[in-house]
Every structure is written in C-alpha cells, then in structure tokens.
Design a protein around this motif. Sequence first.
Motif, PDB file in Angstrom:
ATOM      1  N   ILE A  18       0.857  -1.177   0.000  1.00 31.55           N
ATOM      2  CA  ILE A  18       0.000   0.000   0.000  1.00 31.55           C
ATOM      3  C   ILE A  18       0.891   1.223   0.000  1.00 31.55           C
ATOM      4  CG2 ILE A  18      -1.801   1.284   1.213  1.00 31.55           C
ATOM      5  CD1 ILE A  18      -2.718  -1.405   2.405  1.00 31.55           C
ATOM      6  N   MET A  19       0.779   2.012  -1.066  1.00 29.59           N
ATOM      7  CA  MET A  19       1.573   3.229  -1.239  1.00 29.59           C
ATOM      8  C   MET A  19       3.060   2.963  -1.032  1.00 29.59           C
ATOM      9  SD  MET A  19      -0.811   6.325   0.129  1.00 29.59           S
ATOM     10  CE  MET A  19       0.417   7.505  -0.329  1.00 29.59           C
ATOM     11  N   GLY A  20       3.534   1.871  -1.586  1.00 30.69           N
ATOM     12  CA  GLY A  20       4.954   1.565  -1.551  1.00 30.69           C
ATOM     13  C   GLY A  20       5.456   0.961  -0.251  1.00 30.69           C
ATOM     14  N   ALA A  81       5.106   5.370 -13.463  1.00 26.02           N
ATOM     15  CA  ALA A  81       6.336   5.998 -12.984  1.00 26.02           C
ATOM     16  C   ALA A  81       6.014   7.216 -12.113  1.00 26.02           C
ATOM     17  CB  ALA A  81       7.216   6.404 -14.165  1.00 26.02           C
ATOM     18  N   ALA A  82       5.051   8.016 -12.563  1.00 26.52           N
ATOM     19  CA  ALA A  82       4.656   9.197 -11.792  1.00 26.52           C
ATOM     20  C   ALA A  82       4.045   8.789 -10.449  1.00 26.52           C
ATOM     21  CB  ALA A  82       3.675  10.047 -12.592  1.00 26.52           C
ATOM     22  N   ALA A  83       3.238   7.741 -10.450  1.00 28.72           N
ATOM     23  CA  ALA A  83       2.612   7.274  -9.207  1.00 28.72           C
ATOM     24  C   ALA A  83       3.667   6.775  -8.219  1.00 28.72           C
ATOM     25  CB  ALA A  83       1.600   6.176  -9.498  1.00 28.72           C
ATOM     26  N   ASP A  84       4.673   6.049  -8.716  1.00 34.31           N
ATOM     27  CA  ASP A  84       5.732   5.567  -7.824  1.00 34.31           C
ATOM     28  C   ASP A  84       6.441   6.731  -7.143  1.00 34.31           C
ATOM     29  OD1 ASP A  84       5.192   2.938  -8.444  1.00 34.31           O
ATOM     30  OD2 ASP A  84       6.825   2.743  -9.901  1.00 34.31           O
ATOM     31  N   LYS A  85       6.755   7.763  -7.910  1.00 36.55           N
ATOM     32  CA  LYS A  85       7.460   8.906  -7.332  1.00 36.55           C
ATOM     33  C   LYS A  85       6.552   9.700  -6.394  1.00 36.55           C
ATOM     34  CE  LYS A  85      11.051   9.244 -10.730  1.00 36.55           C
ATOM     35  NZ  LYS A  85      11.792  10.044 -11.685  1.00 36.55           N
ATOM     36  N   SER A  86       5.265   9.828  -6.727  1.00 37.23           N
ATOM     37  CA  SER A  86       4.365  10.594  -5.863  1.00 37.23           C
ATOM     38  C   SER A  86       4.094   9.866  -4.552  1.00 37.23           C
ATOM     39  CB  SER A  86       3.049  10.916  -6.583  1.00 37.23           C
ATOM     40  OG  SER A  86       2.235   9.776  -6.699  1.00 37.23           O
ATOM     41  N   ASN A  87       4.088   8.536  -4.584  1.00 33.39           N
ATOM     42  CA  ASN A  87       3.861   7.767  -3.353  1.00 33.39           C
ATOM     43  C   ASN A  87       4.978   7.971  -2.346  1.00 33.39           C
ATOM     44  OD1 ASN A  87       1.436   6.751  -4.202  1.00 33.39           O
ATOM     45  ND2 ASN A  87       2.292   4.830  -4.947  1.00 33.39           N
ATOM     46  N   ASN A  91       2.770  13.987   1.159  1.00 30.92           N
ATOM     47  CA  ASN A  91       2.324  15.348   1.456  1.00 30.92           C
ATOM     48  C   ASN A  91       2.364  16.243   0.217  1.00 30.92           C
ATOM     49  OD1 ASN A  91       5.147  15.178   1.536  1.00 30.92           O
ATOM     50  ND2 ASN A  91       5.308  17.010   2.784  1.00 30.92           N
ATOM     51  N   ARG A  92       3.128  15.878  -0.803  1.00 30.42           N
ATOM     52  CA  ARG A  92       3.183  16.631  -2.063  1.00 30.42           C
ATOM     53  C   ARG A  92       2.905  15.714  -3.246  1.00 30.42           C
ATOM     54  NH1 ARG A  92       7.410  18.905  -4.280  1.00 30.42           N
ATOM     55  NH2 ARG A  92       8.786  17.213  -3.804  1.00 30.42           N
ATOM     56  N   GLY A  93       2.289  14.568  -2.984  1.00 32.28           N
ATOM     57  CA  GLY A  93       2.120  13.535  -3.991  1.00 32.28           C
ATOM     58  C   GLY A  93       1.487  13.977  -5.279  1.00 32.28           C
ATOM     59  N   SER A  94       0.391  14.730  -5.209  1.00 27.87           N
ATOM     60  CA  SER A  94      -0.296  15.111  -6.443  1.00 27.87           C
ATOM     61  C   SER A  94       0.554  16.071  -7.270  1.00 27.87           C
ATOM     62  CB  SER A  94      -1.673  15.709  -6.152  1.00 27.87           C
ATOM     63  OG  SER A  94      -1.568  16.811  -5.294  1.00 27.87           O
ATOM     64  N   GLU A  95       1.275  16.964  -6.626  1.00 31.54           N
ATOM     65  CA  GLU A  95       2.166  17.885  -7.343  1.00 31.54           C
ATOM     66  C   GLU A  95       3.284  17.104  -8.040  1.00 31.54           C
ATOM     67  OE1 GLU A  95       5.536  21.228  -6.272  1.00 31.54           O
ATOM     68  OE2 GLU A  95       4.028  20.731  -4.772  1.00 31.54           O
ATOM     69  N   VAL A  96       3.873  16.151  -7.319  1.00 33.93           N
ATOM     70  CA  VAL A  96       4.940  15.327  -7.889  1.00 33.93           C
ATOM     71  C   VAL A  96       4.394  14.496  -9.038  1.00 33.93           C
ATOM     72  CG1 VAL A  96       6.520  13.404  -7.404  1.00 33.93           C
ATOM     73  CG2 VAL A  96       6.294  15.292  -5.773  1.00 33.93           C
ATOM     74  N   TYR A  97       3.197  13.920  -8.866  1.00 35.07           N
ATOM     75  CA  TYR A  97       2.582  13.109  -9.918  1.00 35.07           C
ATOM     76  C   TYR A  97       2.452  13.915 -11.206  1.00 35.07           C
ATOM     77  CZ  TYR A  97      -0.730  10.256 -12.505  1.00 35.07           C
ATOM     78  OH  TYR A  97      -1.330   9.498 -13.479  1.00 35.07           O
ATOM     79  N   ILE A  98       1.897  15.099 -11.107  1.00 36.05           N
ATOM     80  CA  ILE A  98       1.671  15.935 -12.291  1.00 36.05           C
ATOM     81  C   ILE A  98       2.995  16.271 -12.981  1.00 36.05           C
ATOM     82  CG2 ILE A  98       0.911  18.220 -13.061  1.00 36.05           C
ATOM     83  CD1 ILE A  98      -1.212  17.992 -10.749  1.00 36.05           C
ATOM     84  N   ASN A  99       3.972  16.709 -12.194  1.00 35.50           N
ATOM     85  CA  ASN A  99       5.267  17.074 -12.778  1.00 35.50           C
ATOM     86  C   ASN A  99       5.930  15.891 -13.463  1.00 35.50           C
ATOM     87  OD1 ASN A  99       4.974  19.712 -11.920  1.00 35.50           O
ATOM     88  ND2 ASN A  99       6.144  19.398 -10.044  1.00 35.50           N
TER      89      ASN A  99
END
Length: 109
Positions: A18-20, A81-87, A91-99
């Motif tokens: 769950i979330m890595g 790939a974006a989901a792995d980095k955002s997980n 606290n900043r997951g959605s911002e990281v996902y988008i970028n």
Amino acid sequence: MAQQPMAQLPAGASEVQIMGKTYWHSGDNFYQFNENTGMFYEVPQPTVQAHKDRASQAHQSVVAQPGPGVTADQIEGCRNAAADKSNAVPNRGSEVYINEYNSCIRDLQ
C-alpha cells in the motif's frame, strides 16, 4: 495501550503493498515488520483514498494530453512511474505526480 510485538504473524496473514509500503493483513488487522527489532507490530489500517482523490483531481485538471504517436502502453508507463514517485512524498504527492507525468509525456513526444 501499546501494541505487543510479535515474532510471528497470525496464521493465514497475507502480504499487501500500500503506497509503496509492505503490510501484512489478517482479518481486520494490519501489521508491519520492524527490521531493527525483528518483530511484527499491529498498525492502524493504512488509508490511501484521500491521496488517490487528490491525485485524481489534479490529474484531471493539469496533466499534459499525449500527442499522436504516443501509445496506450507508454501513457500507462508514465502514469505508473509518476505514481511511484508521488507515493514517496504523500504530502506533495499530487504535485509530484503531475510534474513527473508531464515530463514523461513530453519526453515521449
């Protein structure tokens, strides 16, 4: 009341990601392994819905639209790939996902 550490999980416990993070699930209980002590500890049920909701809302509003020639598999790869980095940074997951997603799509185009 502190949870008592356990050397062994209950019979039939299954491993879940769950979330890595790795948890073990048995009945209504979740457990994590502490490498320092070598013991399992009961933990509150992990929740990911709020993170998914934020990422989904952000994803719908500002992600890059793939151009022609970008395959569905490539788009899915960018999402994963974006989901792995955002997980890694809830606290900043959605911002990281988008970028990360936008960067990946731009690289493919």
